[in-house]
Design an enzyme around this catalytic site. Structure first.
Site, PDB file in Angstrom:
ATOM      1  N   LYS A  34       0.825  -1.281   0.003  1.00 52.18           N
ATOM      2  CA  LYS A  34       0.154   0.010  -0.121  1.00 52.18           C
ATOM      3  C   LYS A  34       0.782   0.942   0.126  1.00 52.18           C
ATOM      4  CE  LYS A  34      -4.506   0.862   0.432  1.00 52.18           C
ATOM      5  NZ  LYS A  34      -5.631   0.173  -0.051  1.00 52.18           N
ATOM      6  N   VAL A  56     -24.348   5.155  -1.603  1.00 53.76           N
ATOM      7  CA  VAL A  56     -24.597   4.417  -2.823  1.00 53.76           C
ATOM      8  C   VAL A  56     -23.686   5.316  -3.996  1.00 53.76           C
ATOM      9  CG1 VAL A  56     -26.636   3.414  -3.196  1.00 53.76           C
ATOM     10  CG2 VAL A  56     -26.809   5.811  -2.499  1.00 53.76           C
ATOM     11  N   GLY A  57     -22.411   5.314  -3.587  1.00 49.65           N
ATOM     12  CA  GLY A  57     -21.420   5.852  -4.366  1.00 49.65           C
ATOM     13  C   GLY A  57     -21.000   4.902  -5.463  1.00 49.65           C
TER      14      GLY A  57
END
Ligand code: NAD
Length: 350
Positions: free
Chosen positions: A80, A186-187
């Site tokens: 990462k 709700v992306g």
């Protein structure tokens, strides 16, 4: 700030600090484990209050990627990157070019991708300086059209098949017609998931802090809008967290009525022992890193050049992995998160 004695240090192979005065880049890349292949994981940009906070995030997230890829049967290790900076204020072409150079300096041991605070645009800038970046190009979608590198539709599809496995295990049914699902957020992923569920005949309840996102789900999918706090206590079959982490905590657990928690958000449990509380309450929890692996699978297929049909089949493997986790959890009495960790370690050969 210590590294080797840091509480989140888990025998990481490499932790590298990158700085570029000209662009103001301050970043950390952590490679947790490369047993299964090069470390792949997103590049997050966040206004960390301290360097320590950034280090903690990169140590934890890179470890999580090792487990996620192992569980998804990908020949990838865990890594990462974090950039310390405000994504709304501090982005510049020079900054991401310098980040591209930083990624390149690791010679392919770490491959970067989009994450919170970065997207396709930033990947394209980094791709000017390194080939060890995913999500920067265009490729073929399943329907033959051209698509960009956004992995969200694949993540949503993985969550959808994961919900199918959870419903079969907990509710004893295959058909999703009339299934009641509450989606928090709700992306990019949440909306795609809502559409798949709607097409399968489910009834939807949604909430979001962005009003336009709620309206889109209501107008296009016939979802019912509810208040941000109301979403936890609804009498539904599935609660699908698709917004942020730590949404299952002592407070929300009390309100929760759904017998299944299955969604895309990373690090859904505020603390690990909440997995036991969920189990005690008869709530089946689909471990987040098992169910939301569609995105990393997508990124892997972009790198390896696999076909859209192969990508789809691999994502569908999430259903079988979750079935195994649920089955073993039921027979061994351990939580689904403990079984998922065990399964990942087995696949890592430990
Ligand atoms: P996104 O930013 O597009 O969508 C998140 C949505 O949640 C946004 O619409 C936002 O307004 C909403 N939100 C934020 N706080 C909220 C709150 N308190 N209550 C209700 N809604 C809230 O992000 P995304 O790409 O759809 O990712 C969603 C989650 O899934 C994140 O936790 C992400 O880390 C995780 N995830 C995403 C992917 C991917 O491929 N995009 C892959 C794996 C995991």
């Amino acid at each position: 700030m210590s590294v080797f004695t840091h509480i989140d240090f888990d025998n990481h192979e490499q932790v590298v600090f990158g700085h570029d005065s000209a662009s103001g880049l301050r970043a950390i890349i952590a490679i947790h484990d490369s047993t299964l292949g090069p470390a792949l994981g997103g590049c997050r940009m966040w206004s960390y209050a301290t360097d320590e906070e950034a280090l903690r995030d990169v140590l934890r997230l890179s470890r999580g990627m090792t487990y996620k890829s192992a569980l998804a049967r990908l020949p990838l290790g865990g890594g990462k990157a974090v950039i310390i900076g405000d994504p709304r204020r501090d982005k510049s072409e020079a900054l991401f070019q310098a980040m591209g150079d930083f990624v390149d300096s690791l010679g392919g041991r770490y491959i970067t991708a989009a994450d919170s605070g970065t997207g396709v645009a930033e990947m394209r800038i980094m791709a000017q300086r390194t080939r060890h970046v995913a999500g920067a190009g265009q490729r073929e979608a399943l329907d033959g059209s051209l698509r960009d590198g956004d992995p969200s539709p694949s993540t949503a599809y993985g969550v959808f098949v994961g919900i199918r496995a959870a419903v079969r295990h907990r509710l004893g049914r295959d058909d999703l017609t009339g299934l009641r699902v509450a989606i928090q957020g709700v992306g990019q992923v949440g909306f795609n998931l809502a559409r798949l569920l709607k097409d399968a005949g489910a009834e939807l309840w949604v909430t979001d802090i962005v009003e336009a996102n709620v309206r889109r789900a209501v107008e296009q999918l016939g979802a019912r809008a509810v208040d941000q706090l109301e979403i936890f206590g609804l009498d539904v079959d599935v609660f699908a967290p698709c917004a942020l982490g730590a949404v299952i905590n002592r407070h929300t657990l009390e309100a929760l009525r759904a017998p299944i928690v299955a969604g895309a958000a990373n690090n859904q449990l505020a603390s690990p022992e909440l997995a036991e509380d969920l189990q005690r309450r008869g709530c089946l929890y689909a471990p987040d890193y098992a169910i939301n692996a569609g995105g990393i699978i997508d990124v892997f297929y972009e790198r390896s050049g696999g076909s859209p049909a192969e990508l789809k089949a691999h994502i569908e493997g999430i259903e079988a992995t979750l079935e195994e986790i649920f089955r073993r959890s039921a027979s061994e009495g351990a939580t689904t998160t403990a079984i998922a960790d065990r399964l990942a370690r087995e696949r890592l050969g430990r």
